[in-house]
Write an enzyme that holds these catalytic residues in place. Structure first.
Site, mmCIF file in Angstrom:
data_model
loop_
_atom_site.group_PDB
_atom_site.id
_atom_site.type_symbol
_atom_site.label_atom_id
_atom_site.label_comp_id
_atom_site.label_asym_id
_atom_site.label_seq_id
_atom_site.Cartn_x
_atom_site.Cartn_y
_atom_site.Cartn_z
ATOM 1 N N ARG B 134 2.589 78.849 91.147
ATOM 2 C CA ARG B 134 2.989 77.507 91.570
ATOM 3 C C ARG B 134 3.773 77.631 92.859
ATOM 4 O O ARG B 134 4.780 78.333 92.919
ATOM 5 C CB ARG B 134 3.857 76.812 90.517
ATOM 6 C CG ARG B 134 3.950 75.294 90.720
ATOM 7 C CD ARG B 134 4.941 74.643 89.773
ATOM 8 N NE ARG B 134 6.288 75.037 90.119
ATOM 9 C CZ ARG B 134 7.227 75.386 89.236
ATOM 10 N NH1 ARG B 134 6.972 75.368 87.953
ATOM 11 N NH2 ARG B 134 8.428 75.744 89.643
ATOM 12 N N GLU B 154 9.807 77.781 97.286
ATOM 13 C CA GLU B 154 9.560 79.115 96.754
ATOM 14 C C GLU B 154 8.133 79.218 96.231
ATOM 15 O O GLU B 154 7.447 78.208 96.050
ATOM 16 C CB GLU B 154 10.564 79.501 95.661
ATOM 17 C CG GLU B 154 10.532 78.597 94.434
ATOM 18 C CD GLU B 154 11.508 79.070 93.342
ATOM 19 O OE1 GLU B 154 12.095 80.150 93.478
ATOM 20 O OE2 GLU B 154 11.667 78.333 92.361
ATOM 21 N N ASN B 156 6.069 80.914 93.071
ATOM 22 C CA ASN B 156 6.276 81.517 91.752
ATOM 23 C C ASN B 156 5.059 82.318 91.322
ATOM 24 O O ASN B 156 3.959 81.770 91.241
ATOM 25 C CB ASN B 156 6.528 80.432 90.711
ATOM 26 C CG ASN B 156 7.714 79.562 91.077
ATOM 27 O OD1 ASN B 156 8.857 79.961 90.907
ATOM 28 N ND2 ASN B 156 7.443 78.379 91.629
ATOM 29 N N SER B 161 6.000 77.313 85.304
ATOM 30 C CA SER B 161 6.067 76.435 84.150
ATOM 31 C C SER B 161 5.729 74.988 84.474
ATOM 32 O O SER B 161 5.456 74.638 85.615
ATOM 33 C CB SER B 161 7.459 76.528 83.524
ATOM 34 O OG SER B 161 8.422 76.188 84.482
ATOM 35 N N LYS B 342 12.298 86.741 96.300
ATOM 36 C CA LYS B 342 12.818 86.024 97.477
ATOM 37 C C LYS B 342 12.725 86.849 98.751
ATOM 38 O O LYS B 342 12.422 86.332 99.823
ATOM 39 C CB LYS B 342 14.292 85.666 97.235
ATOM 40 C CG LYS B 342 14.495 84.263 96.737
ATOM 41 C CD LYS B 342 15.962 83.958 96.528
ATOM 42 C CE LYS B 342 16.428 84.528 95.194
ATOM 43 N NZ LYS B 342 17.776 84.079 94.811
ATOM 44 N N LYS B 404 21.554 82.167 100.625
ATOM 45 C CA LYS B 404 21.067 82.460 99.274
ATOM 46 C C LYS B 404 21.237 83.938 98.955
ATOM 47 O O LYS B 404 20.940 84.785 99.794
ATOM 48 C CB LYS B 404 19.571 82.147 99.163
ATOM 49 C CG LYS B 404 19.187 80.694 99.258
ATOM 50 C CD LYS B 404 17.661 80.577 99.153
ATOM 51 C CE LYS B 404 17.242 79.150 98.903
ATOM 52 N NZ LYS B 404 15.787 79.059 98.636
ATOM 53 N N GLU B 408 17.459 88.474 92.495
ATOM 54 C CA GLU B 408 16.712 87.531 91.667
ATOM 55 C C GLU B 408 17.624 87.054 90.537
ATOM 56 O O GLU B 408 18.364 87.850 89.966
ATOM 57 C CB GLU B 408 15.469 88.203 91.083
ATOM 58 C CG GLU B 408 14.435 88.608 92.111
ATOM 59 C CD GLU B 408 13.857 87.445 92.902
ATOM 60 O OE1 GLU B 408 13.528 86.422 92.287
ATOM 61 O OE2 GLU B 408 13.752 87.545 94.143
ATOM 62 N N GLY B 409 17.543 85.781 90.232
ATOM 63 C CA GLY B 409 18.353 85.236 89.135
ATOM 64 C C GLY B 409 19.835 85.314 89.415
ATOM 65 O O GLY B 409 20.659 85.258 88.512
ATOM 66 N N ARG B 492 8.972 67.468 90.563
ATOM 67 C CA ARG B 492 10.272 67.536 89.894
ATOM 68 C C ARG B 492 11.288 66.811 90.745
ATOM 69 O O ARG B 492 11.354 67.023 91.964
ATOM 70 C CB ARG B 492 10.704 68.982 89.699
ATOM 71 C CG ARG B 492 10.455 69.413 88.261
ATOM 72 C CD ARG B 492 10.994 70.774 87.989
ATOM 73 N NE ARG B 492 10.595 71.704 89.046
ATOM 74 C CZ ARG B 492 10.998 72.968 89.088
ATOM 75 N NH1 ARG B 492 11.803 73.435 88.157
ATOM 76 N NH2 ARG B 492 10.595 73.762 90.063
#
Lengths: 516, 516
Positions: B134, B154, B156, B161, B342, B404, B408-409, B492
């Site tokens: 996505r 971004e 994915n 999802s 990223k 940023k 990751e996460g 979204r």
């Protein structure tokens, strides 16, 4: 013979199998809208103040066995039953004679009858009448060596529910039986499950088609200028079984492109009116969210007003009268609702006196009428010197009966040996408020496992009740039937102790069937 | 120009309109499986100990406007993006060079890389790789008189999802726009709503077709005797977004008749194994509810293992390695997951040095590559004397950027004027852990109303993020693409203050779009 079918069913499951089935069913019900709003006892108003959660409808993990011959017979007789109840409804005098007797016994019946009389005096403006019926049966197995026979529990002429959800349960069980595709292992192997599949269940299609037929039969708008037309679902406040109803409105909207609105029975006077200037008395609905647009209601579908507690004040009775005198086709009319009362079922079953079936269904083959009569469980009034009184007072014969109050929505039944003592505790003048009915004896060994709406899983001995849906549209003035269909069914499975202790400690769940 | 589209949207609603819309949406989501399991903060474990309730997924009441040109461009570029990320994944050396730099910065990246190295040493046994991607974008409107452009947020490559639920939101809004049929009044009249409808949304069909293609491409069972084959969904414990995943497995089961099982990532070693005697290393799944039947897993679909917290112990890393070395097609492989980090996005966007796009997509028309590059928001590392460092330390240019973490996460982003001060509070050696990205400026006047999973209704300024789904199946050994598709999308919509205060006080909701 019959009991051996039930004795090793459903198959035993170990804890991993149970966990898998329960999780799969929980996910399936939520994914497919086989849900209800949770009871406040489960999810409190404080937890979910805005009423956004839903939970699984009560469902069995396994389909229940049901005798194929009984299922076929119930389907075969449904259009005959439809016609019977339409014919009864057309015979206002016959209904009136029965109702007049009940007026001092039953406030509710009495009130309904007065609504009819008031509208009759003004003159009905709509002669078409729609019935969405469900005839409920049990398989009767008095002894293990007789073939099961079909016995009617009741015939519902108003708010016949669960058609929207029952076809989903059929899909759930059918999918489990074939899951995963090609290598089914969701259920353990069992002779009854390995090749059987639940029969087709078209309850949503059938009931929606009935409503759509009435909508079309209403014809063009009676307003000037013409208004767009709609079907109005009248519903109870706090209805938890809303998704059952929405399954029908979705079908009407998507398949038939008919506008459907929902309205609380308490808000009838806020959003509907009958223009006094229009002698046709069209029922107009003005949606609160778009008050500049009025719709003319072709068909009023009642999912309320079926029980005494739905009428909280005189205003509710006025609202019922308001609907009844309008030009909308009622599903059902007051007369049709009265035709479905317990007392009518008992009068039809009377073995002595007039042959009511033959007179209501004069053009029906007597062999068919005999089959219809076969579905009646013997039932009796308790008048002086009657067979009913005799059976009820003798402990030996009482053991095979249930005593039911004649009142609609009335209290608890009295069972078996308790009947003579109970009657003797009442003054004889009160006895006419009761009906004695021979007990139907469902398969004693039937068992199932059910997922409850609070997530609990219960298993044990059960009693299954099969409902068959039918729809009929007729002209009340000429007695002419415009449409008469049968389609779809409901299996409801109750914990056995519900019927015996008088207190519902157990469960009633939506189920499907496999035929044997 | 663009802002005027948003300034009077969505239409004002009065309390009756709001009540109608909210009730209709609440009922619709429950009826159609547009639901999630409720958070324990909403429905406590004490209230629902057996986890049977569900609640509405967060959804907007109205579809959001989105520039048609941007939507079409996102769709047009998706198969190019699919190919790009497949090509990156095929270039193990290129990924390795980037990852080696990150090993001391990012434990998670380092661990993933080690999984790849371990399997590489043993030798991969499956060369096919499946991507369900996505690509997320915003419409960028730096000033009111420039046309909106498409900027990527971004890309994915793992656990993309909401494809299962987003097409349901499209159906919800589409139905509301036409409700009731023939005389739509669910929404107030508004120029953007009166004739526009959300574009088709095939997210479920597209993502399921991707999985089905991999399943077929796996070929016959590699076991002897041959075993039935299946797709395995690996999922997180306590997953609340389960119905999003079940929408895909339902499609695989009903349309493709492929067995699908769900397995918790923590239970991989309990129920899957690779027979040591079989050099093909098939991944066998033994369902706990039917342990005598083994299935061979053709495709492992990861809806877990995408975030550091999914690996709670070394055993979880071993489980990931166990999957990676098996013959099952992974969606995605470790390398493909790394390609979506990223840092890769930032390297691709670098304006100086090697033209990575041109080398990865050598056979793609340079005009297309230029369009792809146009979707990159400028982003920079903070190395000595770099453009990134210059922009970040100057308060005037920093105001147009977000900082940023490369991890990751990892933790929160740092915004605008806060950047220079934040950097100066860190030792310079730490600066390499951060990426500077130019802020994307979505339409300032965008607003919507959302129904939250706890039933609350919030309205206010929002930021919309469009995701476009794509699937690709390729042979990692030869770099040959076997299937490359685009289809379906996700809108979204987030409360605007989420991105500015750093704390998510607002909401993120599933939405659909109407194009302008």
């Amino acid at each position: 013979m019959t009991n051996s079918i039930y004795s090793d069913y459903p198959p035993q499951i170990n804890s991993a199998q149970k966990e898998f089935l329960v999780r799969t069913v929980k996910d399936w019900t939520a994914q497919h809208g086989l849900v209800i709003r949770p009871s406040p006892a489960f999810i409190s108003k404080e937890s979910d103040p805005r009423g956004v959660t839903v939970t699984s409808a009560p469902v069995t993990l396994f389909p229940s066995p049901f005798p194929k011959a009984c299922f076929e017979e119930a389907k075969a007789l449904q259009t005959v039953y439809n016609k019977l109840y339409a014919a009864i409804t057309c015979n206002e005098k016959w209904i009136g004679d029965i109702m007049e007797d009940l007026i001092d016994v039953d406030d509710f019946i009495s009130h309904l009858w007065k609504v009819h009389l008031a509208v009759k005096e003004e003159g009905y403006t709509q002669t078409l009448s729609l019935g969405l019926y469900r005839s409920d049966y049990m398989a009767h197995v008095p002894s293990d060596d007789t073939a099961p026979s079909l016995k009617q529990v009741e015939f519902n002429t108003i708010s016949s529910s669960f058609g929207g959800l029952s076809s989903l349960v059929t899909s759930l069980h059918s999918e489990l039986l074939d899951s995963p595709p090609g290598h089914p292992i969701a259920y353990p192997s069992h002779p009854l499950l390995d090749s059987n599949r639940p029969p087709e269940n078209t309850s949503v299609e059938t009931l929606s088609a009935g409503l759509a037929t009435a909508h079309t039969a209403y014809g063009p708008s009676k307003s000037s200028p013409a208004l767009p037309t709609c079907i109005l679902f009248l519903v109870q406040e706090g209805e938890r079984n809303v998704f059952d109803q929405l399954a029908l409105s979705r079908q009407l909207t998507t398949t038939y492109k008919i506008p459907v609105f929902r309205l609380l029975s308490s808000e009838i006077f806020d959003h509907t009116f009958i223009p006094s200037s229009n002698p046709s008395r069209p029922l107009l609905y003005r949606p609160p969210h778009a008050e500049s647009t009025s719709f003319e209601v072709t068909t009023v579908y009642l999912r309320c007003f079926y029980t005494p507690t739905d009428y909280r004040s005189e205003r509710d009775w006025e609202a019922r009268t308001h609907l009844e005198r309008s030009a909308a086709i009622k599903c059902p009319t007051v007369l049709n609702q009265l035709a479905g009362s317990k007392i009518v079922q008992q009068v039809l079953a009377e073995e002595k006196g007039t042959d009511h079936l033959a007179s209501f269904l004069a053009d029906t083959n007597p062999a068919i009428l005999a089959r219809l009569r076969e579905t009646f469980a013997p039932q009796y009034d308790l008048s002086v010197n009657s067979r009913g009184r005799e059976l009820a007072l003798n402990p030996i014969t009482a053991a095979n009966h249930v005593l039911k109050p004649q009142r609609e929505g009335g209290g608890n039944n009295v069972y078996k040996e308790a009947i003579p003592e109970f009657l003797q505790s009442l003054p004889e003048t009160e006895w006419k408020r009761w009906i004695l009915m021979e007990l139907i004896q469902p398969p004693a060994e039937a068992k199932n496992v059910a997922l409850r709406p609070d997530g609990e899983v219960l298993s044990g001995h059960v009693i299954g009740e099969l409902g068959v849906y039918g729809t009929i549209l007729w002209d009340q003035a000429e007695g002419k039937v415009l449409q008469n269909e049968q389609g779809g069914w409901l299996m409801r499975t109750k914990a056995k102790d519900v019927d015996e202790g008088g207190v519902a400690t157990g469960f009633s769940s939506l189920d499907s069937i496999i035929l044997y």
